[in-house]
Design a protein around this motif. Structure first.
Motif, PDB file in Angstrom:
ATOM      1  N   ALA A  95       0.832  -1.201   0.000  1.00  0.00           N
ATOM      2  CA  ALA A  95       0.000   0.000   0.000  1.00  0.00           C
ATOM      3  C   ALA A  95       0.871   1.256   0.000  1.00  0.00           C
ATOM      4  CB  ALA A  95      -0.934  -0.007   1.203  1.00  0.00           C
ATOM      5  N   GLU A  96       1.944   1.239   0.796  1.00  0.00           N
ATOM      6  CA  GLU A  96       2.852   2.378   0.842  1.00  0.00           C
ATOM      7  C   GLU A  96       3.536   2.588  -0.508  1.00  0.00           C
ATOM      8  OE1 GLU A  96       7.098   3.412   2.871  1.00  0.00           O
ATOM      9  OE2 GLU A  96       5.594   2.477   4.171  1.00  0.00           O
ATOM     10  N   LEU A  97       3.982   1.512  -1.123  1.00  0.00           N
ATOM     11  CA  LEU A  97       4.627   1.619  -2.441  1.00  0.00           C
ATOM     12  C   LEU A  97       3.642   2.120  -3.500  1.00  0.00           C
ATOM     13  CD1 LEU A  97       6.815  -1.611  -2.420  1.00  0.00           C
ATOM     14  CD2 LEU A  97       7.624   0.763  -2.355  1.00  0.00           C
ATOM     15  N   ALA A  98       2.406   1.674  -3.423  1.00  0.00           N
ATOM     16  CA  ALA A  98       1.394   2.127  -4.383  1.00  0.00           C
ATOM     17  C   ALA A  98       1.162   3.628  -4.230  1.00  0.00           C
ATOM     18  CB  ALA A  98       0.099   1.354  -4.183  1.00  0.00           C
ATOM     19  N   GLU A  99       1.128   4.124  -3.002  1.00  0.00           N
ATOM     20  CA  GLU A  99       0.967   5.560  -2.764  1.00  0.00           C
ATOM     21  C   GLU A  99       2.154   6.343  -3.334  1.00  0.00           C
ATOM     22  OE1 GLU A  99       0.227   6.532   1.345  1.00  0.00           O
ATOM     23  OE2 GLU A  99      -1.281   4.952   1.503  1.00  0.00           O
ATOM     24  N   ARG A 100       3.347   5.826  -3.122  1.00  0.00           N
ATOM     25  CA  ARG A 100       4.545   6.494  -3.642  1.00  0.00           C
ATOM     26  C   ARG A 100       4.520   6.535  -5.166  1.00  0.00           C
ATOM     27  NH1 ARG A 100       9.357   3.611  -0.415  1.00  0.00           N
ATOM     28  NH2 ARG A 100      10.528   5.545  -0.359  1.00  0.00           N
ATOM     29  N   LEU A 104       4.533   9.777  -7.615  1.00  0.00           N
ATOM     30  CA  LEU A 104       5.532   9.937  -8.680  1.00  0.00           C
ATOM     31  C   LEU A 104       4.860  10.159 -10.020  1.00  0.00           C
ATOM     32  CD1 LEU A 104       8.211   7.278  -7.719  1.00  0.00           C
ATOM     33  CD2 LEU A 104       8.524   9.758  -7.796  1.00  0.00           C
ATOM     34  N   GLU A 105       3.846   9.375 -10.290  1.00  0.00           N
ATOM     35  CA  GLU A 105       3.132   9.514 -11.576  1.00  0.00           C
ATOM     36  C   GLU A 105       2.419  10.847 -11.649  1.00  0.00           C
ATOM     37  OE1 GLU A 105       0.708   5.977 -11.640  1.00  0.00           O
ATOM     38  OE2 GLU A 105       2.274   4.826 -12.662  1.00  0.00           O
TER      39      GLU A 105
END
Length: 112
Positions: A95-100, A104-105
């Protein structure tokens, strides 16, 4: 290890943890009195006290003098098996990586 291999206080500890794991006991639920638990499990009150001490040490219950023992809000984390805990940590990391990635996008879209 089977239930028969456990000491009486350990059976109480395991039973309370199982009830938390199954959702039968949740945060802030009040446990029966020491006397009621002793009668239920067919043990001495001192055995129940030993079980409650272990449950407090493990972060499953908290006690208030004169009011009784209660299930901690965070008890489900304390009783979760290691596999469940590992899965939960992985889910949090994903979930944290998806938010990051979303951030970025979004910043790349603003630059374009």
């Amino acid at each position: 290890m089977t239930a028969e291999d456990l000491q009486p206080y350990q059976r109480i500890v395991q039973d309370v943890k199982d009830q938390v794991r199954l959702g039968r006991l949740t945060g802030n639920d009040k446990l029966p009195s020491t006397r009621e638990l002793a009668d239920h499990y067919g043990v001495a009150p001192g055995t129940v006290q030993r079980a409650l001490t272990e449950l407090r040490t493990e972060g499953v219950v908290y006690s208030h003098q004169g009011r009784g023992s209660f299930i901690r809000e965070s008890a489900i984390d304390a009783v979760a098996d290691p596999t469940s805990q590992a899965i939960k940590r992985l889910e949090e990391q994903v979930a944290e990586l998806a938010e990051r990635l979303d951030r970025l996008e979004a910043s790349d879209d603003k630059r374009s």
